[in-house]
Design an enzyme around this catalytic site. Sequence first.
Site, PDB file in Angstrom:
ATOM      1  N   GLU A 130     110.340  49.025  47.079  1.00 20.29           N
ATOM      2  CA  GLU A 130     109.422  49.854  47.382  1.00 20.29           C
ATOM      3  C   GLU A 130     109.003  50.304  48.658  1.00 20.29           C
ATOM      4  O   GLU A 130     109.052  51.267  49.197  1.00 20.29           O
ATOM      5  CB  GLU A 130     107.881  49.347  46.631  1.00 20.29           C
ATOM      6  CG  GLU A 130     106.594  50.082  46.882  1.00 20.29           C
ATOM      7  CD  GLU A 130     105.509  49.525  46.275  1.00 20.29           C
ATOM      8  OE1 GLU A 130     104.609  50.237  46.353  1.00 20.29           O
ATOM      9  OE2 GLU A 130     105.348  48.396  45.963  1.00 20.29           O
ATOM     10  N   HIS A 131     108.920  49.048  49.450  1.00 19.01           N
ATOM     11  CA  HIS A 131     108.873  49.107  51.026  1.00 19.01           C
ATOM     12  C   HIS A 131     109.976  48.435  51.745  1.00 19.01           C
ATOM     13  O   HIS A 131     110.228  47.427  51.081  1.00 19.01           O
ATOM     14  CB  HIS A 131     107.613  48.311  51.307  1.00 19.01           C
ATOM     15  CG  HIS A 131     106.258  48.530  50.761  1.00 19.01           C
ATOM     16  ND1 HIS A 131     105.859  47.678  49.612  1.00 19.01           N
ATOM     17  CD2 HIS A 131     105.568  49.591  51.017  1.00 19.01           C
ATOM     18  CE1 HIS A 131     104.539  48.192  49.288  1.00 19.01           C
ATOM     19  NE2 HIS A 131     104.287  49.452  50.010  1.00 19.01           N
TER      20      HIS A 131
END
EC number: 1.1.-.-
Length: 433
Positions: free
Chosen positions: A319-320
């Site tokens: 996600e990050h």
Amino acid sequence: MTITVLKSAPGLPPAPQGDAADVVQVMLARLRAEGEAAARDYAARLDGWSGEIVVSPDQVARASEQVPEDLKTQIRYAHDNIRRFAEAQRASALDFQTELRPGLIAGQKQIPLAAAGAYVPGGRYAHIASALMSIATARAAGVGQITAVSPPQVGRGVHPAILYAMSLAGADRILALGGVQGVAALAFGLFGAPPADILVGPGNQFVAEAKRQLFGPVGIDMFAGPTDSLVIADSTADPLTVAWDLVGQAEHGYNSPVWLVTDSAALAEAVLAHIPGCIADLPEPNRSSAQAAWDALGEVILCTDREEMAATADRYAPEHLHVQAADLDWWRGRLSAYGSLFLGELTTVAFGDKASGPNHVLPTSGAARYTGGLSVHKFLKTVTWQQVAPQALPDLARATATISRAEGMEGHARTADIRLEKLRPTLRQVGTG
């Protein structure tokens, strides 16, 4: 690929299957049948809230007075960045038309959705930034009506700072509802809200499951799981900074994976040495959350070179994705599977979580392999149109009829034939038949 796992993730114990899905299914059935009465009952029983569901402008104004001025200033700063980025996205979504052949014109048009529903979490943490991310983005897209919901606190209602952020971002209607009943109110159009065309915003497993079960008649931003983060760091990175970046994301919850991918054994060992102290420095309940996530889901992976590091990151599709390494331009060009990319030591993931501008509602659980995060495009329908003039008809009708008959679809072929026959006299006169 030659990698060495210096810290492995044993994983979480198996979760009971079907519990959340069954509970949500029963709740949605009742909410669909009984509407507002069921929503009020669930609010009272599950959140201890028997107050007004619809938050009035006067209530928002009074709540805003409780928010410290410095916090308001920083919320406005974050909102300005988020709004500007969303407006730049909207400007990039263009209408166009093109003449494919003489007389055959086709185009694309962006149409904002009529109504959006934004869920803003408000349980253990007051997710102020989530209100800005969802609502400001919908507003920049041009959505007609935006309804926002957030769980009320016992005896207090929706968190004052969340109400301030919702109002600032442009919510047309705010409801003091959380959980499945909040999602259902958005989807079904309860308490005076129009039924949402799309449901957006993060939430717990019950909120995520409610969105999953409602998907179809209503759109959703994504099927979201626990947040996750991966840090790429080489020998130029600062071990203490890397350790804090891992711990800072692990505090989201016991089920939030964090991964370090590096080509430096010395850096990896130094980061591992710093992690316990960073976790111990956190207050509760953050400390316990970060410790549980690190113990069960934290990984440290040693690679041989930067190409192997990049390939590992792409395989995880986080996600990050935070790069703390030399030659940031190379990394930006090479990496291809992430929700949002954070380049350089100065660009901590927390900036993106709260205030830097790009949306923090992002794909999790490896979904970044095939999709991106929340953006103005989620609130727009990209539709196409076409128009045929007489000079384009002969070739287009023949191609359509021939392909249709090859497919066995005679009715389709006849719709092309009849138009060609009707225009044939005119086409002979102009020499195109």
